[in-house]
Scaffold this motif. Structure first.
Motif, PDB file in Angstrom:
ATOM      1  N   ALA A 344      22.926  20.594  19.760  1.00 62.64           N
ATOM      2  CA  ALA A 344      22.976  19.544  19.038  1.00 62.64           C
ATOM      3  C   ALA A 344      24.148  18.781  18.975  1.00 62.64           C
ATOM      4  O   ALA A 344      24.137  17.423  19.010  1.00 62.64           O
ATOM      5  CB  ALA A 344      22.813  20.066  17.512  1.00 62.64           C
ATOM      6  N   ARG A 347      23.975  16.560  22.270  1.00 52.29           N
ATOM      7  CA  ARG A 347      23.110  15.242  22.222  1.00 52.29           C
ATOM      8  C   ARG A 347      23.557  14.263  21.174  1.00 52.29           C
ATOM      9  O   ARG A 347      23.520  13.084  21.642  1.00 52.29           O
ATOM     10  CB  ARG A 347      22.004  15.679  21.685  1.00 52.29           C
ATOM     11  CG  ARG A 347      20.814  16.700  22.381  1.00 52.29           C
ATOM     12  CD  ARG A 347      19.626  16.795  21.830  1.00 52.29           C
ATOM     13  NE  ARG A 347      18.531  17.677  22.645  1.00 52.29           N
ATOM     14  CZ  ARG A 347      18.459  18.952  22.230  1.00 52.29           C
ATOM     15  NH1 ARG A 347      18.982  19.295  21.310  1.00 52.29           N
ATOM     16  NH2 ARG A 347      17.508  19.647  23.182  1.00 52.29           N
ATOM     17  N   ALA A 348      24.456  14.805  20.363  1.00 52.62           N
ATOM     18  CA  ALA A 348      25.098  13.580  19.372  1.00 52.62           C
ATOM     19  C   ALA A 348      26.081  12.725  19.998  1.00 52.62           C
ATOM     20  O   ALA A 348      26.445  11.796  20.048  1.00 52.62           O
ATOM     21  CB  ALA A 348      25.790  14.313  18.071  1.00 52.62           C
ATOM     22  N   SER A 349      26.997  13.585  21.098  1.00 46.35           N
ATOM     23  CA  SER A 349      28.199  12.836  21.676  1.00 46.35           C
ATOM     24  C   SER A 349      27.552  12.284  23.008  1.00 46.35           C
ATOM     25  O   SER A 349      28.457  11.514  23.413  1.00 46.35           O
ATOM     26  CB  SER A 349      29.141  13.886  22.162  1.00 46.35           C
ATOM     27  OG  SER A 349      28.775  15.114  22.785  1.00 46.35           O
ATOM     28  N   PRO A 351      24.032  10.736  24.006  1.00 44.41           N
ATOM     29  CA  PRO A 351      22.825  10.432  23.714  1.00 44.41           C
ATOM     30  C   PRO A 351      21.901   9.871  24.863  1.00 44.41           C
ATOM     31  O   PRO A 351      20.636   9.943  24.822  1.00 44.41           O
ATOM     32  CB  PRO A 351      22.777   9.413  22.392  1.00 44.41           C
ATOM     33  CG  PRO A 351      24.249   8.689  22.828  1.00 44.41           C
ATOM     34  CD  PRO A 351      25.138   9.945  23.135  1.00 44.41           C
TER      35      PRO A 351
END
Length: 481
Positions: A344, A347-349, A351
């Motif tokens: 997670a 994916r946030a850092s 994209p």
């Protein structure tokens, strides 16, 4: 004088000292054997002469008893005397021949008197003036009549002297041969010790290449026997240990020098940046207030970057000293859950990076430090993002294989060159030497990940080829509480 001899003896080589000791021992043995042999030979010849005197007196006593005169076979240089001892004194009868008696008849008369008093045969060795040593034998021919015969012993003395001479010459030659050949054999047997001494001197003089030339392991090559063979094997084993220790020490020193140089280089850049932004901040505070906040933000960013670098160095130092104090805080944690959190965050850092997460079991409980294992997963995922082109797929797999938990991080990037695969876990090592530090980091990410995995009792492996680079982390399930 004795002190000088002792110092000279101590200064001799071991082979010479052993040869001299062997010679001294042989000399004592030869002396004992020679003395025993000489004594035996003298006693044997004396016994033969006594027997010869006895046999001669048997015939002569019969002649005296039957004829009243001494007749029969006489020996050269033998003396014969007949005494009448019936009156308590020894009266010499007139000899048959003038050569039967010596000029000095006192020893014969004395023996006749002694035989008359004891009434038994008597043997005695006496010195006759002008003649030498004689073996005398007295026996009773008939009541009141005593026969005294004397035989010279010079033949026995000559034989014994010749025997002694032969023994001295033979033993002397044998002793000389024993010392010479014994010294040669001892030197040959001690050759391995000389080789060891030469090698040890070479090592002591810092000629460490001497340790590469091992001593021959076969006893028949240089002699010495089983004892020297064991010593030679132990010596070679010691040299191998020295070689390995020196190699490990040299490698450690090289790594330490490289580490200090890299750490100095890595710290130098943020320190220079901090100094530059501090100067700019000071200038902006006085001349351009609107630029002050921007310079302050960059100053804080460089300080934070330097703090991260120092934290990684401190963590590596603590992991190296894990035998004394472990930096891990172990507890029961779910590895699948940790992998999900790391995915997670990735994916946030990132994209633009497609990430696939695959988990075999729904939950996988292990005894571990969740913060440090999460750090390992973050480092591996970040490494995949940094070293692959944008849009490259990345996959994260968690599985249980036998008694181990396995985490695989795979990307489809260009791969790692073979020459760099063995060093990617080294501290401050970069595959791309030219890339920016702002983009590539300090080169400690994989080193920290490898040390943390090893601290948990696991392993981390790399396999790489164009289109498939896989980092495999293996943790023991038995560590779960």
């Amino acid at each position: 004088m004795i002190g000088r001899l002792r110092r000279a003896y101590r200064g001799m080589r071991l082979g010479t000292r052993l040869a001299l000791g062997l010679g001294a021992l042989a000399l004592v043995v030869f002396a004992v054997v020679g003395t025993a042999l000489t004594t035996y030979m003298r006693d044997y010849l004396s016994a033969q002469l006594d027997d010869q005197l006895g046999l001669a007196q048997v015939a002569q006593s019969k002649s005296i008893a039957e004829n009243g005169t001494l007749q029969g076979k006489k020996y050269y240089r033998w003396y014969y005397a007949v005494y009448d001892v019936s009156g308590g004194t020894a009266v010499l009868r007139k000899p048959e021949e003038s050569g039967d008696l010596p000029e000095d008849i006192a020893p014969l008369t004395s023996l006749a008197k002694a035989q008359a008093a004891r009434d038994t045969e008597m043997l005695r060795t006496a010195h006759i003036a002008g003649e030498g040593e004689y073996r005398l034998r007295a026996c009773e021919v008939e009541p009141g009549v005593v026969l005294v015969s004397g035989a010279p012993t010079d033949a026995i003395d000559d034989t014994v002297r010749q025997l002694i001479t032969v023994q001295v010459v033979a033993f002397g030659l044998a002793l000389l041969a024993l010392v010479v050949f014994g010294r040669r054999m001892l030197r040959r047997g001690l050759n391995p010790l000389s080789d060891m001494t030469h090698t040890a001197h070479g090592i002591a003089s810092h000629d460490l290449t001497e340790s590469a030339a091992r001593l021959p392991l076969r006893a028949d090559e240089r002699g010495g026997g089983p004892e020297v063979e064991e010593l030679r094997t132990a010596f070679n084993t010691m040299l191998e240990h020295i070689d390995r220790s020196l190699a490990v020490r040299a490698e450690a020193e090289q790594r330490l020098r490289r580490f200090v140089a890299d750490a100095s280089h890595e710290l130098r850049t943020p320190l220079m940046s901090v100094r530059g932004y501090a100067d700019l901040f000071q200038y902006a505070a006085a001349n351009a207030p609107e630029e002050r906040d921007r310079h302050l933000a960059r100053l804080r960013a460089e300080a934070a970057r330097m703090g991260v670098l120092l934290d990684d160095l401190l963590l590596l130092a603590r992991l190296d000293a894990a035998e004394v104090e472990t930096p891990l805080r172990l507890q029961d944690a779910d590895l699948v859950e940790l992998a999900g959190e790391a995915a997670a965050a990735f994916r946030a850092s990132h994209p633009d990076r497609p990430l696939t997460v695959t988990s075999g079991p729904a939950a996988l409980k292990l005894r571990l430090d969740p913060h440090r294992i999460r750090q390992v997963l973050d480092n591996l995922l970040t490494n995949a993002a940094v070293h692959t082109p944008a849009g490259t797929p990345v996959s994260l797999t968690v599985a249980e294989e036998g008694s181990a938990a396995v985490v695989r991080v795979e990307d489809s990037g260009p791969g790692i060159p073979p020459a760099d695969r063995e060093r990617v876990f080294d501290r401050f090592y970069r595959v791309d030497k030219a890339r920016s530090r702002d983009r590539g980091g300090s080169g400690l990410g994989l080193a920290v990940a490898g040390s943390l995995v090893h601290a948990h009792g696991g392993t981390i492996e790399l396999s790489s080829e164009p289109g498939a680079t896989v980092f495999t982390v293996t943790l023991p399930v038995s560590a779960a509480g």
